[in-house]
Motif scaffolding. Sequence first.
Motif, PDB file in Angstrom:
ATOM      1  N   TYR A 203     -11.742 -10.477   2.085  1.00 13.06           N
ATOM      2  CA  TYR A 203     -10.340 -10.833   2.236  1.00 13.06           C
ATOM      3  C   TYR A 203     -10.170 -12.330   1.998  1.00 13.06           C
ATOM      4  N   SER A 204      -9.032 -12.657   1.401  1.00 13.17           N
ATOM      5  CA  SER A 204      -8.510 -14.023   1.398  1.00 13.17           C
ATOM      6  C   SER A 204      -9.490 -15.098   0.981  1.00 13.17           C
ATOM      7  N   ALA A 248      -7.815 -15.148   6.638  1.00 14.40           N
ATOM      8  CA  ALA A 248      -6.834 -16.002   5.963  1.00 14.40           C
ATOM      9  C   ALA A 248      -7.077 -17.490   6.228  1.00 14.40           C
ATOM     10  N   LEU A 293       0.189 -16.247  11.102  1.00 20.90           N
ATOM     11  CA  LEU A 293      -0.946 -16.049  10.200  1.00 20.90           C
ATOM     12  C   LEU A 293      -0.689 -16.682   8.834  1.00 20.90           C
ATOM     13  N   SER A 294      -1.682 -16.576   7.950  1.00 24.61           N
ATOM     14  CA  SER A 294      -1.598 -16.984   6.540  1.00 24.61           C
ATOM     15  C   SER A 294      -1.147 -18.439   6.363  1.00 24.61           C
ATOM     16  N   LEU A 313      10.857  -9.318  11.576  1.00 26.55           N
ATOM     17  CA  LEU A 313      10.053  -9.186  10.361  1.00 26.55           C
ATOM     18  C   LEU A 313       9.312 -10.486  10.082  1.00 26.55           C
ATOM     19  N   PRO A 314       8.153 -10.392   9.455  1.00 18.09           N
ATOM     20  CA  PRO A 314       7.432 -11.621   9.102  1.00 18.09           C
ATOM     21  C   PRO A 314       8.252 -12.493   8.146  1.00 18.09           C
ATOM     22  N   TYR A 341       5.711 -13.010   2.959  1.00 17.88           N
ATOM     23  CA  TYR A 341       4.270 -13.078   3.218  1.00 17.88           C
ATOM     24  C   TYR A 341       3.591 -14.092   2.289  1.00 17.88           C
ATOM     25  N   HIS A 355       5.510 -14.061  -1.329  1.00 20.14           N
ATOM     26  CA  HIS A 355       6.133 -12.822  -1.777  1.00 20.14           C
ATOM     27  C   HIS A 355       6.956 -12.215  -0.647  1.00 20.14           C
ATOM     28  N   ASP A 357       9.496  -8.680   0.415  1.00 21.39           N
ATOM     29  CA  ASP A 357       9.864  -7.292   0.100  1.00 21.39           C
ATOM     30  C   ASP A 357      11.304  -7.229  -0.402  1.00 21.39           C
ATOM     31  N   ARG A 382       5.117  -4.023  -8.401  1.00 25.49           N
ATOM     32  CA  ARG A 382       4.779  -4.794  -7.199  1.00 25.49           C
ATOM     33  C   ARG A 382       4.166  -6.117  -7.646  1.00 25.49           C
ATOM     34  N   GLU A 384       2.658  -9.714  -5.955  1.00 24.10           N
ATOM     35  CA  GLU A 384       2.354 -10.301  -4.640  1.00 24.10           C
ATOM     36  C   GLU A 384       1.238 -11.333  -4.699  1.00 24.10           C
ATOM     37  N   ARG A 425      -9.516  -2.872  -9.305  1.00 29.18           N
ATOM     38  CA  ARG A 425      -8.266  -3.108  -8.594  1.00 29.18           C
ATOM     39  C   ARG A 425      -8.329  -4.525  -8.054  1.00 29.18           C
ATOM     40  N   LYS A 427      -7.003  -8.101  -6.269  1.00 28.69           N
ATOM     41  CA  LYS A 427      -6.092  -8.621  -5.256  1.00 28.69           C
ATOM     42  C   LYS A 427      -6.524 -10.009  -4.809  1.00 28.69           C
ATOM     43  N   LEU A 428      -5.619 -10.664  -4.094  1.00 23.61           N
ATOM     44  CA  LEU A 428      -5.874 -11.919  -3.392  1.00 23.61           C
ATOM     45  C   LEU A 428      -6.476 -13.021  -4.264  1.00 23.61           C
TER      46      LEU A 428
ATOM     47  N   GLU B 141      -3.162  -9.573   4.421  1.00 21.58           N
ATOM     48  CA  GLU B 141      -3.384 -10.409   5.599  1.00 21.58           C
ATOM     49  C   GLU B 141      -2.483  -9.969   6.757  1.00 21.58           C
ATOM     50  N   TYR B 142      -1.214  -9.721   6.441  1.00 17.34           N
ATOM     51  CA  TYR B 142      -0.296  -9.306   7.495  1.00 17.34           C
ATOM     52  C   TYR B 142      -0.773  -8.011   8.142  1.00 17.34           C
TER      53      TYR B 142
END
Lengths: 437, 209
Positions: A203-204, A248, A293-294, A313-314, A341, A355, A357, A382, A384, A425, A427-428, B141-142
Motif C-alpha cells: 500500500y501507498s 499512507a 489519514l493520507s 464523509l471524508p 480522498y 480524487h 466521488d 474511475r 483516482e 491491475r 494502483k497507488l 487508504e480510506y
Amino acid sequence: MIRRIVAVAGLLSLSAGPVFAQVPIDQGVRIGITYAPGTRPGMLVLGGVPGAVSDSVRAIIARDLDFSDQFEMIYLPGGDNLSIGAASDDGGTDEVFVNYQLYSALGADYAVSITEGVDSVLSIDLYDVRGETLANTLALPIRAEDPEFRQDIHRVSDEMVRSSTGTPGIAATRLLWVRRAGLRVIDSDSHDEKSLPSVGNVYSPVWHPDGNQYAYVDFPGNSQINIGSLDSGDVRAISADAGGQDFAPAFDPLGRTLVFSRASGDGTDLYSYNFIDDCCLQRLTVGRFSDNLSPTFSPDGRRIAYVSTRSGLPQIYVMAADGTGQELFAPFDYGVTGGSYAPEWAPDGLSLAFHRDVAGSPQVFIMDVATRSVKQLTSVGRNEDPTWAPDSRHLAFVSSRTGSSQIWVIDIDTGRTRQVTRRGRAKLPAWSRRLTR
Amino acid sequence: MRISVPMTLGIAVVLSAAACGGGPPPPPPTPVVNQDSIDAANARRDSIRQAREEAAREAAARERAARERAQREAAEAEEAARQANNMVRSVFASMIHFDYDRSDIKDEFVSGLEMKVMIMNANPRMRISINGHADERGSDEYNIALGNRRALAAKAFLVDRGIAANRIDTSTLGESQPLVNESNESAWQQNRRAEFVIIGTGNLVRPQM
C-alpha cells in the motif's frame, strides 16, 4: 492528437541551401497546418547520419520532448527527416549548416540535433530558430550497458526543455506503483519496469526526496512503514512502536520527518516520526469519533493536508505540520459533494490534487490553494490517486477508462493524456522528483 | 464372699490326689482320620478361595463397569465439549455486514452479537480478534480506516454489554481480502464486514440459556 501536421510541397528542394532564405514562403512552398497552433513553441527534432545508438537516443529525446507537452512537435510527412548538413556541398568547411529559414518555415521555434561524434560521445544541440543561435549543447557519453544510460538521455531532454522554455522537463523521473499486490517502479516513459522486494499487499508507496529511498506498507503484513533503497535493494521497517497498523506515509520535503496514518483501538490518526534520528513518535490528530489519514506536506514543509471524516464523509483538511490549526481545506457542499480522498500537494505549492466521488465514480480534482477553488479534471471511468510530476503541471493517476485500472498521465494545461502502464491491475502511483545521477 | 475362697482350694487338692494315685496311664487314643473334618476344612478352604475369586471377579467387573462408565462419561463429555465448541465456533463464524461507507451495527446483527456476549460470559478465558473489512470502492487508504472503524464498532457493542475490552483485539484488512472477488452490489455487500476470530479459549462451554 495535438500535433501539428505539416504538409510541405517540394520539401526536398527546400533542402537545397541558403538560397531559400530569401524566398518568401508563399512562393513555391505551401504549408498547411491542420491543427490551430497554440502558443507553445514549435519543436523540430532533426535527423542525422543513421546509427544504432544515435537513432534510439533521438527517438527517446523526441518522445521526452513530446511528453513534456511544452511544444508543438513538428512531424514531417512520410517520416521524412531533415538533418544538419555540411555548410557547402564541397565539404570545404567543418562548419555545420543550420537551415534556420527552413525550420522556421516549418513552424519550428527550436530544433534539436543529435549527432554521433568521436570517442562514442553524442552531441545534442539545441538551436533557437528565431534567434538563429545555438541555444545549448550537451555531450552525452554513450554507455549503452549502463542501466542509468536511459536516465542520462532523459536528463539531456529535460535540460533541452529548460533551455527552450525556462522550465526543466520531467523525463528523468520514475513512478512507484502497485501492480496487483506487488511494488513496482517504472520510468516515466513506460520503460524499465521493475519489481521491488515486498511481501503481502503493498500500500501507498512514496518517494523519499533523495530519489533513492522509498517508504511503503506491507498490508496487513507487518503493518509497519517499510523503508527500501533502490541502490542497495535493502528494506527495513522503521522502529516506531507497534501501537497499531500504520499506512499512507509521507515524507516532509527535506526527508527528515515521516508522517503517517495509524489505525488502532483509538481509531485512525496521524503521527509524525523523526526519520533521521529514528525516534520521537508524536501524535498529530486526536480524532475520537472521526478518522484522519493520507497526509501530504506542502513543499515548504510547514503544512500538512490530509483526509478527515470529522464532518461525516471524508473531506480534505489542512493543519500546521505540528498538528495545530486544523481546518477544512477543499470546500464541499454538505450532503451533496461526495467523499474526497488521497490529496497530494503540488511541488510548486500552488495546487492540491485529490480524487472525489462524483455520481459513484472517483474523479481527479485540483484545487487552487490560494483561492481554494476546485476544478474537476477527469470524467470518463474511475480516476483516482493523483500524483504530481515535478513540473506541477502533469499528474499521474489510476484510470479504468480502457477497462482495466492502469496508470495514466494528464497534462493539466492542454488536457492531453497518455497511458503509462498496460498490464496487471495498477494502483497507488507516486511520481519521483527529477532524478540525478 | 471371703469364705468361698478356701473351699475352692480344698476341692482342687482332692482332685489332684486322685489323679496321681491309680495305675498306669491309659494309652493315648489311636488317631482316627476324621474325613468329615478334612472335608469340612477343604470345603472351608475352597469356599474361601471361591469367595476370594468371586470377590476378585466382582471387583474386576466393578472396575470394568466403572472404567466403561468413565469412558462413556468421558466420551459424552468430549462429545458435549465438541458440540459446545462447534456451537461456539459457529456462533463466532457468523460475521456482521455493514452499509456502504458505514460502521454502525445494523439491527439484524444485534441478536448474533448478543449470542457472542453470552458465550464470552460463559467462557471467561475466551479471547477474540475482530477484523474489519471494506469493499473495493472508496480509496485504498480510506478503506483501511473504514475497516478499522467497523472492527471498533463491533468491539464497542460487546464491551457495552459487559465484555472486558482487553479480551478483544481489533484489526483492519481494508479492501485487501474480499470474500467475493467481483465488482457488483452483491459482492460489495458481502465484502463490507467484520469477522470474529477466537484466539484464546480454555475449554469452551455452552452458555446457560
